[in-house]
Motif scaffolding. Structure first.
Motif, PDB file in Angstrom:
ATOM      1  N   GLY A 175       0.796  -1.220   0.000  1.00 26.65           N
ATOM      2  CA  GLY A 175       0.000   0.000   0.000  1.00 26.65           C
ATOM      3  C   GLY A 175       0.829   1.271   0.000  1.00 26.65           C
ATOM      4  N   LEU A 176       2.028   1.203   0.562  1.00 29.36           N
ATOM      5  CA  LEU A 176       2.871   2.395   0.674  1.00 29.36           C
ATOM      6  C   LEU A 176       3.901   2.528  -0.441  1.00 29.36           C
ATOM      7  CD1 LEU A 176       3.580   2.323   4.514  1.00 29.36           C
ATOM      8  CD2 LEU A 176       2.050   3.869   3.290  1.00 29.36           C
ATOM      9  N   SER A 177       4.041   1.524  -1.292  1.00 30.62           N
ATOM     10  CA  SER A 177       5.127   1.518  -2.275  1.00 30.62           C
ATOM     11  C   SER A 177       5.096   2.728  -3.204  1.00 30.62           C
ATOM     12  CB  SER A 177       5.128   0.222  -3.076  1.00 30.62           C
ATOM     13  OG  SER A 177       3.947   0.111  -3.838  1.00 30.62           O
ATOM     14  N   LEU A 178       3.926   3.137  -3.668  1.00 24.86           N
ATOM     15  CA  LEU A 178       3.839   4.294  -4.562  1.00 24.86           C
ATOM     16  C   LEU A 178       4.242   5.568  -3.836  1.00 24.86           C
ATOM     17  CD1 LEU A 178       3.148   5.479  -7.321  1.00 24.86           C
ATOM     18  CD2 LEU A 178       0.777   5.697  -6.527  1.00 24.86           C
ATOM     19  N   PHE A 179       3.795   5.738  -2.589  1.00 26.77           N
ATOM     20  CA  PHE A 179       4.132   6.940  -1.824  1.00 26.77           C
ATOM     21  C   PHE A 179       5.626   6.995  -1.502  1.00 26.77           C
ATOM     22  CE2 PHE A 179      -0.348   6.041  -0.753  1.00 26.77           C
ATOM     23  CZ  PHE A 179      -0.897   7.187  -1.308  1.00 26.77           C
TER      24      PHE A 179
ATOM     25  N   SER B  84      12.466  -1.034  -6.528  1.00 26.81           N
ATOM     26  CA  SER B  84      12.225  -2.475  -6.440  1.00 26.81           C
ATOM     27  C   SER B  84      10.895  -2.764  -5.756  1.00 26.81           C
ATOM     28  CB  SER B  84      13.349  -3.160  -5.661  1.00 26.81           C
ATOM     29  OG  SER B  84      14.569  -2.990  -6.315  1.00 26.81           O
ATOM     30  N   LEU B  85      10.582  -2.001  -4.724  1.00 25.12           N
ATOM     31  CA  LEU B  85       9.331  -2.179  -4.001  1.00 25.12           C
ATOM     32  C   LEU B  85       8.131  -1.882  -4.887  1.00 25.12           C
ATOM     33  CD1 LEU B  85       8.214  -2.855  -1.188  1.00 25.12           C
ATOM     34  CD2 LEU B  85       8.394  -0.430  -0.635  1.00 25.12           C
ATOM     35  N   LEU B  86       8.189  -0.790  -5.647  1.00 26.64           N
ATOM     36  CA  LEU B  86       7.079  -0.455  -6.540  1.00 26.64           C
ATOM     37  C   LEU B  86       6.973  -1.478  -7.680  1.00 26.64           C
ATOM     38  CD1 LEU B  86       4.757   1.438  -7.200  1.00 26.64           C
ATOM     39  CD2 LEU B  86       6.345   2.803  -8.546  1.00 26.64           C
TER      40      LEU B  86
ATOM     41  N   LEU C 203       9.078   2.575 -17.451  1.00 26.59           N
ATOM     42  CA  LEU C 203       8.949   3.947 -16.959  1.00 26.59           C
ATOM     43  C   LEU C 203       9.292   4.032 -15.469  1.00 26.59           C
ATOM     44  CD1 LEU C 203       8.075   6.794 -17.889  1.00 26.59           C
ATOM     45  CD2 LEU C 203       5.785   6.230 -17.045  1.00 26.59           C
ATOM     46  N   ILE C 204       8.836   3.050 -14.704  1.00 27.26           N
ATOM     47  CA  ILE C 204       9.145   3.014 -13.266  1.00 27.26           C
ATOM     48  C   ILE C 204      10.659   2.956 -13.057  1.00 27.26           C
ATOM     49  CG2 ILE C 204       8.999   1.571 -11.190  1.00 27.26           C
ATOM     50  CD1 ILE C 204       6.168   0.799 -12.117  1.00 27.26           C
ATOM     51  N   ILE C 205      11.359   2.247 -13.917  1.00 27.07           N
ATOM     52  CA  ILE C 205      12.815   2.109 -13.795  1.00 27.07           C
ATOM     53  C   ILE C 205      13.538   3.349 -14.331  1.00 27.07           C
ATOM     54  CG2 ILE C 205      14.809   0.779 -14.610  1.00 27.07           C
ATOM     55  CD1 ILE C 205      12.913  -1.675 -14.639  1.00 27.07           C
ATOM     56  N   LEU C 206      13.078   3.877 -15.464  1.00 28.44           N
ATOM     57  CA  LEU C 206      13.803   4.958 -16.139  1.00 28.44           C
ATOM     58  C   LEU C 206      13.688   6.315 -15.446  1.00 28.44           C
ATOM     59  CD1 LEU C 206      13.103   4.047 -19.866  1.00 28.44           C
ATOM     60  CD2 LEU C 206      15.255   3.816 -18.601  1.00 28.44           C
TER      61      LEU C 206
END
Length: 178
Positions: free
Chosen positions: A83-87, A131-133, A156-159
């Protein structure tokens, strides 16, 4: 109902890979001995744990990391990470951007925050938050890396953090994302 690690009726302590923890501990001890050996001088004998030496400072950081890791592992429920990964990812991204403007330049890269004797590099935490996201996104029902939309979202999450780290002239840390 499943507990942490997907095991039924098992405590968190039983789901930990203790061989891996032991290997980590051995590597940390080897590193600590190497730091001490590199700074040891026969003329000036100092204690291994002297706070004014690199080995003494490293002992403090090792102790701090063990305490912090224990708190994170046992105090935070595993479901909270999802639940917190995005934040966490966004917060660390803001730290990565702010270090460009507010950070201290070390060896030609502006990628460190300095607070008194402590220096902190957000790029190191960004590896964990990314990594968490990624784990959260890739564990969603229906996710397939072969699908173009999912592939580009993952890329995109990585770049994003990788690009910000390159802007800090910290290419060594950015290389980890490759």
């Amino acid at each position: 109902m499943r507990s942490a690690g997907g095991y039924r009726n098992r405590s968190l302590a039983k789901t930990i890979d203790w061989w891996l923890v032991g290997c980590w501990f051995v590597l940390v001890c080897i590193g600590l001995v190497n730091i001490y050996a590199a700074i040891h001088s026969p003329e000036e004998v100092k204690s291994f744990f002297d706070w004014n030496t690199f080995s003494g400072k490293q002992c403090v950081w090792i102790g701090t990391s063990v305490i912090l890791a224990t708190l994170i592992l046992f105090a935070i429920p595993p479901t909270a990470y999802e639940g917190l990964s995005l934040f966490i990812y966004i917060g660390v991204g803001l730290l990565l951007i702010s270090v460009i403007f507010l950070g201290t330049e070390v060896n030609g890269s502006r990628s460190w925050f300095s607070v008194g004797p402590i220096r902190f590099q957000p790029a190191e935490i960004s590896k964990i938050s990314t990594s968490l996201l990624l784990a959260t996104v890739m564990s969603q029902l229906g996710y397939k890396i072969g699908r173009l939309k999912d592939f580009f979202f993952t890329a995109l999450i990585i770049l994003i953090p990788m690009g910000i780290i390159v802007l800090q002239s910290e290419t060594g840390s950015a290389l980890v994302y490759v």
